[in-house]
Write a protein that holds these residues in place. Sequence first.
Motif, short mmCIF file in Angstrom:
data_model
loop_
_atom_site.label_atom_id
_atom_site.label_comp_id
_atom_site.label_asym_id
_atom_site.label_seq_id
_atom_site.Cartn_x
_atom_site.Cartn_y
_atom_site.Cartn_z
N ASN A 1 -25.44 -32.26 32.04
CA ASN A 1 -25.98 -33.26 33.33
C ASN A 1 -26.87 -34.32 32.63
O ASN A 1 -27.16 -34.32 31.21
N THR A 2 -27.69 -35.04 33.52
CA THR A 2 -28.48 -36.09 32.98
C THR A 2 -29.86 -35.89 32.51
O THR A 2 -30.23 -34.52 32.69
N MET A 3 -30.51 -36.45 31.64
CA MET A 3 -31.90 -36.00 31.08
C MET A 3 -32.81 -35.94 32.36
O MET A 3 -32.85 -36.59 33.31
N ASN A 4 -33.71 -34.75 32.35
CA ASN A 4 -34.78 -34.60 33.14
C ASN A 4 -35.83 -33.64 32.45
O ASN A 4 -35.55 -33.01 31.77
N GLU A 5 -36.97 -34.33 32.64
CA GLU A 5 -38.20 -33.66 31.95
C GLU A 5 -38.73 -32.54 32.43
O GLU A 5 -39.07 -31.59 31.84
N GLU A 6 -39.04 -32.25 33.75
CA GLU A 6 -39.72 -31.06 34.16
C GLU A 6 -38.82 -30.80 35.57
O GLU A 6 -38.05 -31.73 36.20
N GLY A 7 -39.37 -29.54 36.11
CA GLY A 7 -38.86 -29.26 37.35
C GLY A 7 -37.31 -28.48 37.19
O GLY A 7 -37.13 -28.47 36.30
N ASN A 8 -36.82 -28.29 38.50
CA ASN A 8 -35.49 -27.88 38.43
C ASN A 8 -34.58 -28.63 39.47
O ASN A 8 -33.63 -28.05 39.66
N ALA B 1 -31.19 -28.99 37.79
CA ALA B 1 -30.31 -27.63 37.98
C ALA B 1 -30.11 -27.25 39.25
O ALA B 1 -28.81 -26.65 39.37
N LYS B 2 -30.76 -27.48 40.25
CA LYS B 2 -30.39 -27.12 41.85
C LYS B 2 -29.30 -28.03 42.14
O LYS B 2 -28.38 -27.55 42.77
N ASP B 3 -29.18 -29.41 41.68
CA ASP B 3 -28.15 -30.24 42.11
C ASP B 3 -26.77 -29.72 41.64
O ASP B 3 -25.71 -29.69 42.09
N SER C 1 -25.91 -14.32 34.88
CA SER C 1 -25.66 -15.48 33.86
C SER C 1 -26.87 -16.29 33.88
O SER C 1 -27.71 -16.44 34.68
N LYS C 2 -27.01 -16.83 32.72
CA LYS C 2 -28.01 -18.10 32.63
C LYS C 2 -27.25 -19.35 32.09
O LYS C 2 -26.58 -19.32 31.20
N ALA C 3 -27.12 -20.20 33.04
CA ALA C 3 -26.48 -21.70 32.71
C ALA C 3 -27.31 -22.56 32.19
O ALA C 3 -28.22 -22.94 33.20
N GLY C 4 -27.29 -23.22 31.17
CA GLY C 4 -28.44 -24.05 30.65
C GLY C 4 -27.70 -25.65 30.93
O GLY C 4 -26.60 -25.78 30.85
N VAL C 5 -28.74 -26.30 31.56
CA VAL C 5 -28.31 -27.85 31.66
C VAL C 5 -28.58 -28.45 30.50
O VAL C 5 -29.69 -28.70 30.26
N ILE C 6 -27.64 -28.98 29.90
CA ILE C 6 -27.60 -29.61 28.65
C ILE C 6 -28.65 -30.91 28.87
O ILE C 6 -28.50 -31.58 29.82
N MET C 7 -29.22 -31.17 27.96
CA MET C 7 -29.98 -32.65 27.83
C MET C 7 -31.39 -32.34 28.73
O MET C 7 -32.25 -33.40 28.91
N THR C 8 -31.57 -31.21 29.10
CA THR C 8 -32.80 -31.23 29.67
C THR C 8 -33.02 -29.46 29.51
O THR C 8 -32.52 -28.87 28.50
N GLU C 9 -34.46 -29.16 29.83
CA GLU C 9 -34.84 -27.75 29.46
C GLU C 9 -34.52 -26.59 30.89
O GLU C 9 -35.30 -25.68 31.09
N GLN C 10 -33.78 -27.24 31.87
CA GLN C 10 -33.61 -26.63 32.95
C GLN C 10 -32.33 -25.48 32.85
O GLN C 10 -31.44 -25.75 31.77
#
Length: 388
Positions: free
Chosen positions: A8-15, A18-20, A129-138
């Motif tokens: 997904n796209t870059m995002n600095e903070e929050g979730n 990831a929610k989307d 499961s933990k699904a990591g959203v790449i290019m973010t820390e979410q």
Amino acid sequence: AATRCYSNTMNEEGNDVAKDLWSQMFERAAAHPGAAVIEPGYDPRDDEERARAGFKAAGWSEQQVDELLELSTRRDEVAPNTSPGVNRSVEAFHGSLCDDVEAEMARQGLHTYRNVARGIEPITGPFASKAGVIMTEQSIITVSAFTFRFCGIVAKAFYRTIMLDPFYWQSDSFTLPEAKLLLRANMPIALYWNRTFMSFAMTGTNATVPFEPSEPNMLPLVEQVARAMEIFVIAHEYGHHHHGHGRDMAADAHAEEFEADQFALRLGRPMGERDRTPIWNPYLASGAGGVIILKALETLRRFEHELGAAMPTSDTHPSIDDRIARFDSVAAIEPIAFNTLRGFRVASARVMDAVGALLEEFLAVMPEAEKERMIAKRREVWEQLPTS
């Protein structure tokens, strides 16, 4: 537990990202004809009647049943709605457990939970499961629709087993052959274990497990065991998120599993010591809940393999015994506390090892014709279900 990555796209903070992303993932998964979502024509009154009959048979009064069902209804009404159409009770349990884990992380100054979204995967079987959203820390922390049901049933069977002889499981006289004899002498409990694993191996659900609620005075203690298992599962996935696991493809997968286990133990001890339900929760504080769920999943995998499931081809997880051996980190520099807490882990491992060994014997004597019939039936069922 599983760790996966999605783009997904870059995002600095929050979730928000990831929610989307979870919304999109869930929508696709829920569209599968075999998705574990509530049927449009489902009538909850059928389950309520079954529950009332089960609780009455276990010695509950009408008032106690009314209070319990009312509490369940209120809990479900305020449950999150991360995964529309899944059982509301699963949403409620997942939301509450995540809240508890995040509160403990906040107490310890660990604020990475702010980047977590939550969801219920509409699949069967006990799964997290933990699904990591790449290019973010979410990340997205998910469980399957039947994870908590599995924990609850195993907790009930575990408590009934350990209460057969509470002091024996920690005694120096313990032997595995004698423990199996104890179980054989209490065949209803052994058969309950067998039906539990057979049901989840065949269908991924508790469909063929008899509904036998705990007696009113035993319920709080059974729930302690279930909560210890559930917190370990959820906190382990938060550990993967906190440490950024799954983002480095060259990382040591075994080391990541050990690290996630230690994170769960780090959160579990203070949580268990603060719990008062009705007393402190030694299964949570000691990590024994982790021992029980890991051993239970190990036995479930044996059943699945005997019924035709392929063994995992990847080597992403260390052996269960290797993982549990490292649980001795809990209170390692506090001799008195260490011995007390380790005692709960030792007893828990012995119970689950005895159960697993006896059930292997049950599987070994199953007639070949019956096994072939069940393998064919399992294949038919699982071909209709979505995969994780």
